[in-house]
Design a protein around this motif. Structure first.
Motif, short mmCIF file in Angstrom:
data_model
loop_
_atom_site.label_atom_id
_atom_site.label_comp_id
_atom_site.label_asym_id
_atom_site.label_seq_id
_atom_site.Cartn_x
_atom_site.Cartn_y
_atom_site.Cartn_z
N GLY A 193 0.80 -1.22 0.00
CA GLY A 193 0.00 0.00 0.00
C GLY A 193 0.83 1.26 0.00
N LEU A 194 2.06 1.17 -0.49
CA LEU A 194 2.96 2.33 -0.49
C LEU A 194 3.11 2.93 -1.88
CD1 LEU A 194 5.79 0.81 1.76
CD2 LEU A 194 3.91 2.33 2.46
N ALA A 195 2.26 2.52 -2.82
CA ALA A 195 2.42 2.98 -4.19
C ALA A 195 2.16 4.48 -4.32
CB ALA A 195 1.48 2.20 -5.12
N GLU A 196 1.31 5.07 -3.44
CA GLU A 196 0.98 6.48 -3.54
C GLU A 196 1.97 7.36 -2.78
OE1 GLU A 196 -1.34 7.39 -5.55
OE2 GLU A 196 -1.83 5.29 -5.98
N ASP A 197 2.95 6.75 -2.13
CA ASP A 197 3.95 7.52 -1.38
C ASP A 197 4.81 8.30 -2.38
OD1 ASP A 197 6.54 8.17 -0.08
OD2 ASP A 197 5.63 7.13 1.63
N LEU A 254 8.68 7.64 -2.19
CA LEU A 254 9.03 6.35 -2.77
C LEU A 254 8.90 6.39 -4.29
CD1 LEU A 254 7.41 3.73 -0.35
CD2 LEU A 254 9.84 4.11 -0.76
N ASP A 255 7.88 7.11 -4.77
CA ASP A 255 7.69 7.18 -6.22
C ASP A 255 8.85 7.91 -6.88
OD1 ASP A 255 5.91 6.75 -8.56
OD2 ASP A 255 6.03 8.95 -8.62
N ARG A 256 9.35 8.96 -6.23
CA ARG A 256 10.51 9.66 -6.79
C ARG A 256 11.74 8.75 -6.84
NH1 ARG A 256 8.46 13.88 -3.65
NH2 ARG A 256 9.97 13.44 -2.01
N LEU A 257 11.95 7.98 -5.74
CA LEU A 257 13.11 7.06 -5.72
C LEU A 257 12.98 6.01 -6.82
CD1 LEU A 257 13.55 6.49 -1.87
CD2 LEU A 257 15.04 7.81 -3.40
N TYR A 258 11.76 5.49 -7.02
CA TYR A 258 11.55 4.47 -8.04
C TYR A 258 11.83 5.02 -9.43
CZ TYR A 258 8.99 1.53 -11.31
OH TYR A 258 8.63 0.75 -12.39
N THR A 314 22.99 0.93 -9.06
CA THR A 314 23.03 0.00 -7.91
C THR A 314 22.68 0.75 -6.63
OG1 THR A 314 24.71 -1.36 -8.99
CG2 THR A 314 24.48 -1.59 -6.61
N ALA A 315 23.25 1.95 -6.45
CA ALA A 315 22.97 2.74 -5.25
C ALA A 315 21.50 3.16 -5.21
CB ALA A 315 23.87 3.97 -5.22
N ALA A 316 20.92 3.49 -6.37
CA ALA A 316 19.52 3.92 -6.41
C ALA A 316 18.59 2.76 -6.06
CB ALA A 316 19.19 4.46 -7.80
N VAL A 317 18.84 1.58 -6.58
CA VAL A 317 18.00 0.42 -6.28
C VAL A 317 18.10 0.07 -4.80
CG1 VAL A 317 17.67 -2.05 -6.71
CG2 VAL A 317 18.07 -0.49 -8.62
N THR A 318 19.29 0.13 -4.26
CA THR A 318 19.48 -0.17 -2.84
C THR A 318 18.74 0.86 -1.98
OG1 THR A 318 21.64 -1.15 -3.29
CG2 THR A 318 21.19 -0.50 -1.03
N GLY A 319 18.81 2.14 -2.34
CA GLY A 319 18.09 3.17 -1.58
C GLY A 319 16.59 2.99 -1.64
N TYR A 320 16.08 2.59 -2.81
CA TYR A 320 14.64 2.35 -2.94
C TYR A 320 14.21 1.18 -2.05
CZ TYR A 320 10.17 1.35 -5.23
OH TYR A 320 8.82 1.11 -5.48
#
Length: 428
Positions: free
Chosen positions: A384-388, A391-395, A413-419
């Protein structure tokens, strides 16, 4: 001594004389003893042989003197009717011979400048003392024989093995119409070692053992080289075909590595690319040089057509009328070049295949990150975090990195780990 005692002693001494005489004759007939006596030993063997030769001379001198005493005793006993009773004088003489110092060694004959006009008494022994002295001399002689025999028994068979390998190589090379300087040197070393072992077996020592190991290894190598050359002449066509396939494999692997590199340069930003081998042109040149050594080159048959008598179309055993190999007697060189080229082609193919694998791993790493990102996004939806918005910016940031060419793998790699970490924090 009583008559019975004299007869008993004479019987024992006869048996003793026969036994000792047989042992000494066996010693004289021993192969090692005869070789030492008939040759001129050198070094340590000569030094020890000088002393043993004197001991052998003493052994014979004592044996001769021992026999003389026993013969005198037997003559006296035969001439007396009943020693000890009817002929007291014979009994006394026999007792003196059998128990006293009756064995006399003549004094050594010296050069005139070392002589004296005074009488020089010889050394005297009882029969028992003479036997003990003979036994001591016998043991000294047999000790040297055993030492020499042990060396020869251990070394000469191995030297014969080396010589047999060299002979086999020589026969093969003669049939190939070729020569081998390494074989010539090996044969000379075998003969040198054989002469050294014959002249001074006790002086060979560790240096001789090391030289033997070297010549055994050398003989094995030259024989193996000759066998490879002979096998190559019999089946050159098959060997050449296999080598051609190997060179083609190396060339194909290098071309595949170049294509993989070109793809990576487009897809991945500033990767640390492995070095790409470029041996194919050199391998093809070496293959052409190998073909130049063989009539017919790459089209040379594996085996020439044979006539019913075993000769081929060029003459008996592939030789010209003058007896030389029409292929120039270069099969030994061909075999070495072929082996070297096989190794070089195999190495080139392996390095190119490894480089291709490393390059493809970079693309595989990008694809793996893409899959992980989408899996984490699906997890966020389930939680239920799709509207965050954060998180959407990180994705979207991570997705933009992974779906942009060229892709920066470190940033992605760093971006995927942060997400992933943000999802795990939001779920908590």
């Amino acid at each position: 001594m009583s008559a019975e005692g004299i007869e008993h002693a004479l019987r024992l001494r006869r048996e003793e004389r026969d036994r000792i005489s047989g042992d000494v004759l066996d010693l004289e007939a021993h192969t090692v003893f005869r070789l030492l006596r008939s040759s001129a030993p050198r070094g340590e063997t000569a030094r020890r042989w000088a002393g043993v030769r004197e001991r052998a001379a003493l052994l014979w001198a004592l044996l001769d003197a021992y026999r003389d005493v026993l013969e005198r005793a037997e003559r006296i006993a035969t001439g007396a009717r009943r020693p000890g009773t009817g002929d007291r004088r014979a009994a006394v003489e026999l007792t003196a011979l059998l128990t006293g110092p009756a064995v006399r060694l003549a004094p050594e004959v010296r050069p005139v400048e070392q002589r004296s006009l005074l009488a020089t008494p010889g050394e005297r022994f009882t029969l028992d003392e003479a036997v003990a002295a003979m036994d001591s001399a016998f043991r000294d002689v047999t000790a040297l024989i055993s030492a020499v025999d042990a060396v020869w028994s251990a070394v000469l068979p191995r030297l014969d093995t080396a010589a047999a390998a060299a002979d086999a190589a020589r026969r093969l090379l003669r049939d190939l119409g070729s020569g081998d300087p390494a074989l010539d040197a090996c044969e000379r070393e075998i003969e040198r070692l054989r002469e050294e072992l014959r002249a001074d077996p006790l002086g060979a020592g560790s240096a001789g053992a090391q030289a033997l190991e070297r010549v055994l290894a050398d003989a094995g190598r030259v024989r193996a080289r000759a066998e490879r050359a002979a096998a190559l002449r019999r089946e050159y066509g098959a060997h050449r075909e296999a080598l051609g396939r190997l060179v083609a494999r190396a060339a194909g692997a290098e071309e595949e590595a170049r294509r993989a590199r070109d793809l990576v340069l487009v897809k991945i930003a500033s990767p640390a690319l492995p070095d790409l081998p470029g041996q194919a042109p050199l391998l093809r040149g070496r293959l052409a040089a190998l073909d130049a050594l063989v009539p017919g080159g790459a089209s040379a048959p594996g085996r020439a057509a044979s006539a019913p008598d075993g000769t081929d179309e060029r003459g008996r055993a592939g030789r010209a009328p003058d007896g030389t190999d029409e292929r120039g007697g270069r099969w030994l060189e061909c075999a070495e070049l072929l082996a070297e080229l096989e190794h070089a082609a195999e190495q080139a193919a392996r390095r190119a295949e490894e480089a291709t694998g490393a390059l493809r791993e970079l693309i595989a790493r990008r694809d793996e990150l893409r899959g992980r990102l989408e899996a984490f996004h699906a997890k966020a939806v389930r939680l239920g975090l799709a509207e965050d918005a954060a998180l959407d910016r990180l994705y979207r940031h991570a997705r933009g990195l992974l779906w942009t060419a060229p892709c920066d793998l470190r940033q992605a790699t760093a971006a995927v780990t942060g997400y992933r970490r943000a999802i795990e924090g939001g779920a908590a």
